[in-house]
Design a protein around this motif. Sequence first.
Motif, PDB file in Angstrom:
ATOM      1  N   LEU A   1       0.830  -1.212   0.000  1.00 47.94           N
ATOM      2  CA  LEU A   1       0.000   0.000   0.000  1.00 47.94           C
ATOM      3  C   LEU A   1       0.859   1.255   0.000  1.00 47.94           C
ATOM      4  CD1 LEU A   1      -2.776  -1.056   2.553  1.00 47.94           C
ATOM      5  CD2 LEU A   1      -2.959  -0.947   0.046  1.00 47.94           C
TER       6      LEU A   1
ATOM      7  N   ALA B   1      -1.346   4.616  -1.472  1.00 43.35           N
ATOM      8  CA  ALA B   1      -2.724   4.516  -0.996  1.00 43.35           C
ATOM      9  C   ALA B   1      -3.068   5.653  -0.036  1.00 43.35           C
ATOM     10  CB  ALA B   1      -2.940   3.163  -0.314  1.00 43.35           C
TER      11      ALA B   1
ATOM     12  N   ILE C   1      -6.780   2.861  -3.146  1.00 42.85           N
ATOM     13  CA  ILE C   1      -5.563   2.770  -3.956  1.00 42.85           C
ATOM     14  C   ILE C   1      -5.826   3.483  -5.270  1.00 42.85           C
ATOM     15  CG2 ILE C   1      -3.866   1.258  -5.029  1.00 42.85           C
ATOM     16  CD1 ILE C   1      -4.771  -0.966  -3.159  1.00 42.85           C
TER      17      ILE C   1
END
Length: 325
Positions: free
Chosen positions: A166, A171, A215
């Motif tokens: 991530l 993200a 995301i």
Amino acid sequence: MKPFSFSKSDKVSKALSAKKEAVQFLAGGTNLVDLMKKNIAVPDGLIDITAVLSDKVEAQSGSTRIGAMVRNSALATDPQILAKNPLVAKAVLAGASPQIRNMASTAGNLLQRTRCPYFYETSTPCNKRKPGSGCSALHGEQRMSAIIGYNDACVAVHPSDLCIALAALGASVNVTDKGNKQLVIPFKDFHKLPESTPDLDNHLPKDAIITSVDIPDNPFNKHFAYVKLRDRDSYAFALVSVAAALDLDGTRIKEARLASGGVAHKPWRWQKAEQYLKGKEANAATFHAAAAIVADEVKPLPGNGFKKVMLMGAIETALQHCLTA
């Protein structure tokens, strides 16, 4: 284990209004229950929020949204994740065991505590358990400890695999606070370094709930890799891990992403190396040079100098794997 009260909630607003100082939220419980067994976490009560939060992966305008209650096992096999962000699935499958992945939630993964042995050994001083008591790892066993971003207060590392992917993909974390205010925290700012508050792992506002993770759409679904080096092939935390992704135009790198676990108190982006890779030819010499840039940034402790060499090898390997993904 200390006796505690237990309740369930079916709405975010109800859960937040019931939250008090010595009460904690419970989702999968794969980390919290362990901490309670060892009397590291000693809440007066638990609020089960499994019915409060979304367990779906949904397409948004310009992003993919992962509900806070999406189980790790579901995340690793979700068609949207596999199509648009397969690096996430790769990282998730490198973590824990199938049984734990079946229980662990996305939000819980973000909030898990360090696996530093001194944090779990309650007979030793630890600033994460008791601020001001000292860091036993600083002059103790440092094999699993940090090599960047640490200070004398704490040398522990962040344990998640999901979070490394991530971080690499840029993200963001969606949060609802007690006043029902919706907040968006960039993933790079969610976790924190030890600084003067090593007992805090992240910047989640007090008495707030993570509701989802977004995301952004990206070009990294073709050339990606996740390399995790550990003491055994499964159910072990990383000595060093690397999430790598390339956007290629033929053999030329248009954009690159590199992040690591097992190296710092938070998921670590290697932005200098990313900038170096941009515009370069994707070959072994380029990857070696990028790994050398990363190596120049780290400062191993006396007991984990091997991590520097291991990290360089992991970065070169991950980048090479991106070409065959």
